[in-house]
Design a protein around this motif. Structure first.
Motif, short mmCIF file in Angstrom:
data_model
loop_
_atom_site.label_atom_id
_atom_site.label_comp_id
_atom_site.label_asym_id
_atom_site.label_seq_id
_atom_site.Cartn_x
_atom_site.Cartn_y
_atom_site.Cartn_z
N VAL A 178 0.45 -1.67 -0.09
CA VAL A 178 -0.27 -0.10 -0.13
C VAL A 178 0.99 0.98 -0.21
O VAL A 178 1.97 1.27 0.84
N ASP A 179 0.37 2.68 -0.52
CA ASP A 179 0.85 3.64 -0.79
C ASP A 179 0.52 4.14 -1.31
O ASP A 179 -0.80 4.35 -2.25
N ILE A 180 0.48 5.62 -0.87
CA ILE A 180 -0.74 6.92 -0.96
C ILE A 180 0.42 7.38 -2.78
O ILE A 180 -0.61 8.32 -2.91
N GLU B 186 2.08 6.96 -8.03
CA GLU B 186 2.70 7.04 -9.26
C GLU B 186 4.04 5.76 -9.32
O GLU B 186 3.63 5.15 -9.77
N LYS B 187 4.05 6.28 -8.12
CA LYS B 187 5.25 5.39 -7.59
C LYS B 187 4.51 3.37 -7.78
O LYS B 187 5.17 2.93 -7.85
N LEU B 188 2.96 3.75 -6.96
CA LEU B 188 2.53 1.91 -7.53
C LEU B 188 2.17 2.17 -8.59
O LEU B 188 2.88 0.14 -9.24
N GLY C 106 7.64 7.00 5.81
CA GLY C 106 8.70 7.62 6.84
C GLY C 106 8.31 8.17 8.31
O GLY C 106 7.30 8.82 8.06
N THR C 107 9.67 8.56 8.67
CA THR C 107 9.15 9.62 9.76
C THR C 107 9.96 10.44 9.62
O THR C 107 11.59 10.52 10.18
N PRO C 108 9.89 11.29 9.18
CA PRO C 108 11.39 12.60 9.02
C PRO C 108 11.81 13.01 10.21
O PRO C 108 10.83 13.50 10.31
P1 NAD Z 1 10.60 6.83 2.46
O1 NAD Z 1 10.41 8.08 2.51
O2 NAD Z 1 11.44 6.00 1.67
O3 NAD Z 1 9.29 5.66 1.95
C1 NAD Z 1 7.95 6.43 2.76
C2 NAD Z 1 6.53 5.56 2.10
O4 NAD Z 1 5.97 5.93 3.19
C3 NAD Z 1 6.54 6.36 1.00
O5 NAD Z 1 6.72 5.68 -0.49
C4 NAD Z 1 5.62 7.31 1.16
O6 NAD Z 1 4.58 7.70 -0.27
C5 NAD Z 1 4.66 6.40 2.08
N1 NAD Z 1 3.56 6.66 2.45
C6 NAD Z 1 3.56 7.80 3.29
N2 NAD Z 1 2.29 8.17 4.05
C7 NAD Z 1 1.94 6.61 3.67
C8 NAD Z 1 0.71 6.56 4.39
N3 NAD Z 1 -0.17 6.94 4.92
N4 NAD Z 1 -0.12 5.23 3.51
C9 NAD Z 1 0.87 4.39 2.46
N5 NAD Z 1 2.78 5.16 2.95
C10 NAD Z 1 2.68 6.02 3.06
O7 NAD Z 1 11.09 5.60 3.83
P2 NAD Z 1 12.04 5.45 4.61
O8 NAD Z 1 13.32 5.17 4.44
O9 NAD Z 1 11.46 3.26 3.54
O10 NAD Z 1 12.19 4.60 5.74
C11 NAD Z 1 10.89 4.36 6.61
C12 NAD Z 1 10.64 4.21 8.88
O11 NAD Z 1 11.84 3.47 8.51
C13 NAD Z 1 11.24 5.35 8.45
O12 NAD Z 1 10.55 5.73 9.91
C14 NAD Z 1 13.06 5.12 8.86
O13 NAD Z 1 13.31 6.15 10.14
C15 NAD Z 1 12.70 3.88 9.46
N6 NAD Z 1 13.86 3.39 8.96
C16 NAD Z 1 15.37 3.54 7.41
C17 NAD Z 1 15.90 2.53 7.14
C18 NAD Z 1 16.68 3.16 6.11
O14 NAD Z 1 17.75 2.38 5.66
N7 NAD Z 1 16.13 3.95 4.75
C19 NAD Z 1 16.56 1.44 7.96
C20 NAD Z 1 15.74 0.98 9.07
C21 NAD Z 1 15.05 2.09 9.75
#
Ligand code: NAD
Length: 392
Positions: A34-36, A39-41, A89-91
């Motif tokens: 699931v993703d919002i 385009e990515k989907l 994501g948790t920016p």
């Molecule tokens: P990312 O930003 O690459 O991906 C997040 C995805 O979530 C995006 O595709 C976005 O469109 C989607 N999204 C946003 N809101 C949504 C919703 N309501 N429903 C469905 N999809 C939704 O993030 P990431 O790098 O994959 O990181 C994700 C989490 O994992 C973060 O909390 C990060 O801190 C943690 N984390 C990341 C890594 C890493 O190496 N990147 C490693 C361990 C933990």
């Protein structure tokens, strides 16, 4: 999980979620992604990985062939799966704040679907969230939007992801440990059953740690802080070695790392750590503890050493070349680490910024991350088609 092929849904198909979804499909689960971002989907639906990660492209093609389903609809995903993993994501903000809006909106949508499901369902937070978030905000949002009670009506776990980009697939398929923070026993049992099935081997039990929600959240932050501290330690020692004729930090760290109590990993001196996790997670930990009136001097020093480190490299260049104005400088390697095209928080950007500020001209090369840097820096620097061309 009553079906022959248990179904899971993965919310957020970013660097973590898409790799996890592909690995779950590879291990025989029916996966609904699931993703919002529609385009990515559609890119994923064509079997194309939207970012570079070793082995992901092949695994994704296999997953799509084997029936990986993709949808923007949380409702459909929850109704048709047994477990929902949240990997959104948790920016982080510059002040150490963590933006939990993606977690909140994903959980709100999951809760609304749970209201109509009429069967117990497990929700698993895999995103990195500040201590107390899963048992607080997440539980409140799920209960509020579903009208159900966490525990008897649906389950909740916090299961931090420890993968590192560039080795994400291996990290998921062969993890050092699996931390299961559980709201209640039934939730933890269901997630442990999932992982035993995922690994197909009861020996994985030895690598599973079951604990509370808040401990799981803290384990993730403490792990990242400790790893970053090792890197900053090596960089601090590098500064000392630099001032001592004949000293070599690589040899020193080789010797230090041979001690099994210490280990050699993450003791490489260099330009410091970057990426989308360490910077935001360390700032978040510092700010979270600060809010409780607790100072974390080791974490603060870890960040301080790291902030100065890229400028040490520019200072070395200045020492070697004198005034950098008008000098052409090649920057090799733009991603925040090898094996990825991710430039979020990349040290290269800090180095380039400092070089441009000194009036240097920059010619950059990276085998994977060039387009991501071009999107950020445009024509302020030149791009070479190979490392050799950049050097020329
Ligand atoms: P990312 O930003 O690459 O991906 C997040 C995805 O979530 C995006 O595709 C976005 O469109 C989607 N999204 C946003 N809101 C949504 C919703 N309501 N429903 C469905 N999809 C939704 O993030 P990431 O790098 O994959 O990181 C994700 C989490 O994992 C973060 O909390 C990060 O801190 C943690 N984390 C990341 C890594 C890493 O190496 N990147 C490693 C361990 C933990």
């Amino acid at each position: 999980m009553s079906h022959e092929r248990p179904s899971i849904s993965v919310f957020g198909l970013g660097r973590v979620g898409l790799c996890f979804a592909a690995c779950c499909a590879h291990r025989g689960f029916h996966v609904i992604g699931v993703d919002i971002d529609e385009e990515k989907l559609s890119v994923i639906e064509r079997g194309e990985a939207p970012f570079y990660e070793p082995h992901l492209q092949d695994m994704l093609e296999e997953a799509v062939r084997e029936g990986l389903e993709l949808t923007p609809s949380a409702h459909e995903a929850v109704i048709r799966s047994d477990i929902s993993f949240v990997t959104v994501g948790t920016p982080g903000g510059p002040d150490g704040s963590v933006d939990l809006s993606q977690v909140e909106s994903a959980c709100h949508a999951i809760g609304e679907a749970l209201a109509e499901k009429g069967a117990w369902h497990l929700v698993v937070i895999r995103s990195t969230v500040p201590p107390g978030t899963t048992g607080g905000l997440v539980k409140d949002v799920l209960e509020g939007s579903s009208g159900l009670r966490c525990g008897p009506d649906f389950g909740l776990c916090m299961n931090p992801e420890f993968l590192s980009e560039g080795r994400a697939i291996k990290g998921i398929l062969e993890p050092d440990r699996i931390v299961i923070g559980e709201h209640d026993r039934r939730s933890g049992d269901a997630l442990q059953a999932f992982y035993e099935r995922f690994h197909g081997d009861a020996s994985i039990r030895k690598r599973i740690l079951r604990t509370s929600l808040i401990n799981a959240e803290l384990i993730k932050y403490a792990s990242n802080a400790f790893l970053a501290m090792k890197v900053s330690f090596a960089n601090m020692m590098a500064r000392l070695c630099q001032a001592l004729p004949g000293a070599d930090v690589v040899a020193v760290m080789d010797g230090v790392g041979l001690d099994r109590r210490i280990g050699r990993a993450f003791l490489n001196a260099g330009l410091g750590w970057g990426g989308s996790c360490f910077p935001k997670d360390l700032s978040a930990l510092l700010s979270f503890a600060g809010g409780l009136g607790i100072s974390l001097p080791l974490v603060r020093a870890t960040i301080e050493v790291n902030d100065e480190q890229p400028l040490v490299a520019v200072e070395l260049a200045r020492k070697a070349l004198g005034d950098l104005r008008g000098k052409r400088v090649a920057v090799l390697g733009l991603a925040f680490k090898p094996g990825t095209d991710d430039v979020r928080g990349a040290v290269s950007l800090k180095v380039i910024g400092a070089l441009l500020a000194e009036g240097a001209e920059v010619v950059a090369y990276d085998p994977k991350a060039m387009e991501n840097v071009r999107a950020l820096l445009g024509n302020t620097i030149e791009y070479a088609s190979s490392a050799l061309e950049a050097l020329r």
